[in-house]
Design an enzyme around this catalytic site. Structure first.
Site, short mmCIF file in Angstrom:
data_model
loop_
_atom_site.label_atom_id
_atom_site.label_comp_id
_atom_site.label_asym_id
_atom_site.label_seq_id
_atom_site.Cartn_x
_atom_site.Cartn_y
_atom_site.Cartn_z
N LYS A 1 -27.05 20.52 -14.22
CA LYS A 1 -25.74 20.66 -14.87
C LYS A 1 -25.11 22.01 -14.55
CE LYS A 1 -26.67 17.75 -18.88
NZ LYS A 1 -26.79 17.76 -20.33
N ASP B 1 -22.53 17.48 -24.48
CA ASP B 1 -23.41 16.37 -24.78
C ASP B 1 -22.83 15.16 -24.09
OD1 ASP B 1 -25.79 15.60 -25.91
OD2 ASP B 1 -24.86 14.79 -27.69
P1 IMP Z 1 -27.35 15.44 -22.47
O1 IMP Z 1 -27.75 15.27 -23.90
O2 IMP Z 1 -25.97 15.87 -22.28
O3 IMP Z 1 -28.36 16.24 -21.69
O4 IMP Z 1 -27.40 14.01 -21.78
C1 IMP Z 1 -28.23 13.01 -22.26
C2 IMP Z 1 -28.82 12.20 -21.15
O5 IMP Z 1 -27.77 11.49 -20.49
C3 IMP Z 1 -29.54 12.98 -20.07
O6 IMP Z 1 -30.87 13.21 -20.38
C4 IMP Z 1 -29.43 12.03 -18.90
O7 IMP Z 1 -30.44 11.07 -18.97
C5 IMP Z 1 -28.10 11.37 -19.15
N1 IMP Z 1 -27.04 11.99 -18.35
C6 IMP Z 1 -26.19 12.98 -18.71
N2 IMP Z 1 -25.36 13.28 -17.70
C7 IMP Z 1 -25.70 12.46 -16.68
C8 IMP Z 1 -25.21 12.31 -15.35
O8 IMP Z 1 -24.28 12.98 -14.87
N3 IMP Z 1 -25.82 11.37 -14.61
C9 IMP Z 1 -26.84 10.59 -15.08
N4 IMP Z 1 -27.35 10.72 -16.28
C10 IMP Z 1 -26.77 11.64 -17.08
#
Ligand code: IMP
Length: 195
Positions: free
Chosen positions: A13, A69
């Site tokens: 990210k 998020d």
């Molecule tokens: P977070 O809580 O923002 O880290 O996102 C939650 C989950 O969504 C992550 O652990 C990934 O499995 C999925 N995720 C978030 N962004 C992406 C992306 O750009 N591509 C694929 N999966 C994503």
């Protein structure tokens, strides 16, 4: 040069964001800010979890900070995994197990539309602002590609034939939910007199 703490330790990210944020702002990770915690995500909406993350880090650093998020919302699964995307198959946040669970729940369902939705929470000079980015697309029936992270191998954005995992970072950024939210964040920052 202005430093902004990004409330994450996900290097993918940070790389994605540094590739679009420009030279006036230096984004640093929690590790670089000297913080070693697993930030809780206890709420049932992306908005509330984003606020929780930026607030926790702001309390610790008193620096300008943003968090994001993201959830993958699959229509045929009533918006699942949504806010539970990271821990869909369990607390260990295993990308492959999450993909396997999603593909198995969806089976050969003909309706495969889905979207990634990102909510960014910025705490700037002590006040919170939120920005949203959405990428519409659909879920493949088998995994395609090896790049990226998370659900990238099973998500094809509208307007492409390739999954996110088959794209370079620059290609993914043409569609990316996170990019859309971050562009709004950058536009906001550019309007601030301090920059
Ligand atoms: P977070 O809580 O923002 O880290 O996102 C939650 C989950 O969504 C992550 O652990 C990934 O499995 C999925 N995720 C978030 N962004 C992406 C992306 O750009 N591509 C694929 N999966 C994503």
């Amino acid at each position: 040069m202005h430093t902004l703490v990004f409330a994450t330790n996900n290097q993918h990210k940070v790389d994605e964001i540094n590739s679009i944020i420009g030279k006036n702002i230096r984004v640093i990770t929690l590790r670089e800010a000297g913080i070693d915690i697993d930030i809780p995500e206890p709420h049932d909406s992306l908005e509330a979890n984003a606020t929780e993350k930026s607030s926790v880090i702001y309390q610790l650093t008193h620096q300008n900070v943003f968090s994001e998020d993201t959830g993958l919302e699959v229509d045929a699964l009533q918006g699942e995994p949504g806010v539970k995307s990271a821990r869909y198959a369990g607390e260990e946040k295993n990308f492959q197990a999450n993909i396997d669970k999603l593909l198995s729940k969806l089976g050969d369902h003909p309706e495969r539309t889905a979207r990634f939705r990102t909510v960014v929470s910025l705490i700037w000079e002590g006040k919170e602002y939120q920005f949203e980015g959405i990428c519409e697309g659909y879920i493949t029936s088998i995994q395609k590609g090896t790049g990226g992270f998370g659900y990238d191998p099973i998500f094809i954005p509208k307007g492409s034939n390739n999954s996110f995992a088959e794209m370079s970072m620059a290609e993914k950024n043409q569609f990316s939910h996170r990019k859309k939210a971050i562009v709004q964040l950058i536009e906001f920052l550019q309007q601030q007199p301090v920059l």
